[in-house]
Design a protein around this motif. Structure first.
Motif, mmCIF file in Angstrom:
data_model
loop_
_atom_site.group_PDB
_atom_site.id
_atom_site.type_symbol
_atom_site.label_atom_id
_atom_site.label_comp_id
_atom_site.label_asym_id
_atom_site.label_seq_id
_atom_site.Cartn_x
_atom_site.Cartn_y
_atom_site.Cartn_z
ATOM 1 N N GLY A 160 0.784 -1.234 0.000
ATOM 2 C CA GLY A 160 0.000 0.000 0.000
ATOM 3 C C GLY A 160 0.816 1.284 0.000
ATOM 4 N N GLN A 161 2.113 1.225 -0.230
ATOM 5 C CA GLN A 161 2.951 2.426 -0.225
ATOM 6 C C GLN A 161 2.828 3.174 -1.558
ATOM 7 N N ASN A 162 3.155 4.476 -1.532
ATOM 8 C CA ASN A 162 3.111 5.285 -2.746
ATOM 9 C C ASN A 162 4.482 5.352 -3.434
ATOM 10 N N PHE A 163 5.322 4.350 -3.163
ATOM 11 C CA PHE A 163 6.636 4.283 -3.764
ATOM 12 C C PHE A 163 7.030 2.830 -4.001
ATOM 13 N N ARG A 164 8.080 2.651 -4.792
ATOM 14 C CA ARG A 164 8.655 1.335 -5.038
ATOM 15 C C ARG A 164 10.106 1.369 -4.566
ATOM 16 N N ALA A 165 10.637 0.222 -4.146
ATOM 17 C CA ALA A 165 12.010 0.139 -3.654
ATOM 18 C C ALA A 165 12.812 -0.811 -4.536
ATOM 19 N N PHE A 166 14.087 -0.477 -4.745
ATOM 20 C CA PHE A 166 14.952 -1.270 -5.614
ATOM 21 C C PHE A 166 16.306 -1.503 -4.952
ATOM 22 N N GLU A 167 16.822 -2.742 -5.094
ATOM 23 C CA GLU A 167 18.166 -3.078 -4.647
ATOM 24 C C GLU A 167 19.086 -3.105 -5.858
ATOM 25 N N LEU A 168 20.378 -2.886 -5.614
ATOM 26 C CA LEU A 168 21.371 -2.928 -6.680
ATOM 27 C C LEU A 168 21.625 -4.377 -7.083
ATOM 28 N N LEU A 169 21.430 -4.677 -8.358
ATOM 29 C CA LEU A 169 21.649 -6.029 -8.868
ATOM 30 C C LEU A 169 23.025 -6.150 -9.523
ATOM 31 N N SER A 170 23.380 -5.189 -10.392
ATOM 32 C CA SER A 170 24.682 -5.217 -11.064
ATOM 33 C C SER A 170 25.001 -3.836 -11.617
ATOM 34 N N ALA A 171 26.259 -3.656 -11.986
ATOM 35 C CA ALA A 171 26.701 -2.413 -12.620
ATOM 36 C C ALA A 171 27.645 -2.776 -13.755
ATOM 37 N N ASP A 172 27.539 -2.069 -14.862
ATOM 38 C CA ASP A 172 28.365 -2.336 -16.029
ATOM 39 C C ASP A 172 29.019 -1.022 -16.465
ATOM 40 N N GLU A 173 30.298 -0.848 -16.120
ATOM 41 C CA GLU A 173 30.987 0.391 -16.463
ATOM 42 C C GLU A 173 31.216 0.510 -17.968
ATOM 43 N N ARG A 174 31.219 -0.612 -18.676
ATOM 44 C CA ARG A 174 31.392 -0.587 -20.131
ATOM 45 C C ARG A 174 30.219 0.135 -20.798
ATOM 46 N N TYR B 213 24.070 5.528 -1.604
ATOM 47 C CA TYR B 213 24.960 5.823 -2.717
ATOM 48 C C TYR B 213 25.682 4.542 -3.114
ATOM 49 N N MET B 214 26.211 4.514 -4.328
ATOM 50 C CA MET B 214 26.877 3.319 -4.834
ATOM 51 C C MET B 214 28.393 3.511 -4.765
ATOM 52 N N VAL B 215 29.107 2.419 -4.434
ATOM 53 C CA VAL B 215 30.568 2.433 -4.375
ATOM 54 C C VAL B 215 31.102 1.387 -5.351
ATOM 55 N N ASP B 216 32.134 1.781 -6.105
ATOM 56 C CA ASP B 216 32.841 0.866 -7.003
ATOM 57 C C ASP B 216 34.057 0.352 -6.246
ATOM 58 N N ASN B 217 34.022 -0.889 -5.784
ATOM 59 C CA ASN B 217 35.131 -1.468 -5.024
ATOM 60 C C ASN B 217 36.220 -2.040 -5.914
ATOM 61 N N ASN B 218 36.060 -1.923 -7.222
ATOM 62 C CA ASN B 218 37.057 -2.466 -8.153
ATOM 63 C C ASN B 218 38.307 -1.616 -8.235
ATOM 64 N N SER B 219 38.179 -0.319 -7.992
ATOM 65 C CA SER B 219 39.329 0.573 -8.101
ATOM 66 C C SER B 219 39.112 1.792 -7.224
ATOM 67 N N SER B 220 40.171 2.522 -6.957
ATOM 68 C CA SER B 220 40.056 3.757 -6.194
ATOM 69 C C SER B 220 39.809 4.938 -7.117
ATOM 70 N N ALA B 221 40.085 4.775 -8.394
ATOM 71 C CA ALA B 221 39.863 5.850 -9.357
ATOM 72 C C ALA B 221 38.476 5.710 -9.960
ATOM 73 N N SER B 222 37.851 6.844 -10.207
ATOM 74 C CA SER B 222 36.510 6.800 -10.771
ATOM 75 C C SER B 222 36.573 6.473 -12.250
ATOM 76 N N GLY B 223 35.550 5.761 -12.714
ATOM 77 C CA GLY B 223 35.471 5.416 -14.122
ATOM 78 C C GLY B 223 34.493 6.328 -14.823
ATOM 79 N N ALA B 224 33.277 5.866 -14.975
ATOM 80 C CA ALA B 224 32.257 6.635 -15.675
ATOM 81 C C ALA B 224 31.858 7.852 -14.851
#
Length: 195
Positions: free
Chosen positions: A9-23, A125-136
């Motif tokens: 009965g909420q007026n919103f939807r919730a989403f979990e992070l499934l995957s990220a593709d920097e390519r 917020y999302m964190v990229d644990n693959n590197s310390s430098a930002s990609g996209a």
């Protein structure tokens, strides 16, 4: 949230992070259908026509720490119970939700006149644990396997037979070139970057 939230009965939807593709600069989210467990970071999307988030819970256990769940590709969604100010150097692998996209606060700080980027309490917020430098610089968002809307619109524009391409010197191009292109479709003009 520090407590379990039923989505019934909420007026919103919730989403979990499934995957990220920097390519492809795309993240995929999976909808949570029943309840958000206490301390689990999620992205909230308001239902059509809804403009405020309000709910109450009674007799729920409080989670003192935010849970984090890493994806198989090394990304994780991190929740906040307090305000966080992002640092240009230490947070270069973080992405915040801004204008429907996940944007890198370090790049916002270094490439714009913005002096501070922060996130309010009870946000994620999302964190990229693959590197310390930002990609996209930013990620588009895909819900439950759908193609992100922004990419669909850009693909339609790029495939428009009436589109005219120009280089930065104003010379007309037969097709987009690597680098910065000026795209004119009808009365709309935009700058696109092809890598």
């Amino acid at each position: 949230m520090p407590f379990e939230v039923s989505l019934d009965g909420q007026n919103f939807r919730a989403f979990e992070l499934l995957s990220a593709d920097e390519r492809t600069n795309t993240i995929e989210l999976e909808e949570v259908n029943t309840t958000i467990p206490a301390g689990t970071p999620v992205f909230i999307k308001m239902n059509e026509g809804a403009n405020s988030l309000s709910f109450s819970v009674v007799d729920k256990e409080i989670a003192n720490e935010v849970k984090t769940g890493a994806t198989a590709d090394g990304y994780q969604l991190v929740g906040l119970y307090a305000t966080k100010m992002f640092d240009n150097d230490q947070d270069s692998n973080c992405y915040i939700l801004k204008a429907g996209k996940l944007m890198n606060p370090a790049k916002i700080l270094s490439e714009t006149s913005t002096e501070a980027v922060g996130s309010k309490p009870f946000r994620a917020y999302m964190v990229d644990n693959n590197s310390s430098a930002s990609g996209a610089k930013m990620f588009s968002i895909s819900e439950n396997g759908s193609t992100p809307t922004g990419i669909d619109q850009l693909t339609d524009i790029l495939n428009d037979s009436n589109a005219a391409y120009y280089d930065l010197q104003g010379h007309r191009l037969s097709q987009p070139q690597k680098g910065i292109n000026i795209l004119k479709v009808g009365n709309k003009t935009m700058k696109i970057i092809i890598k």
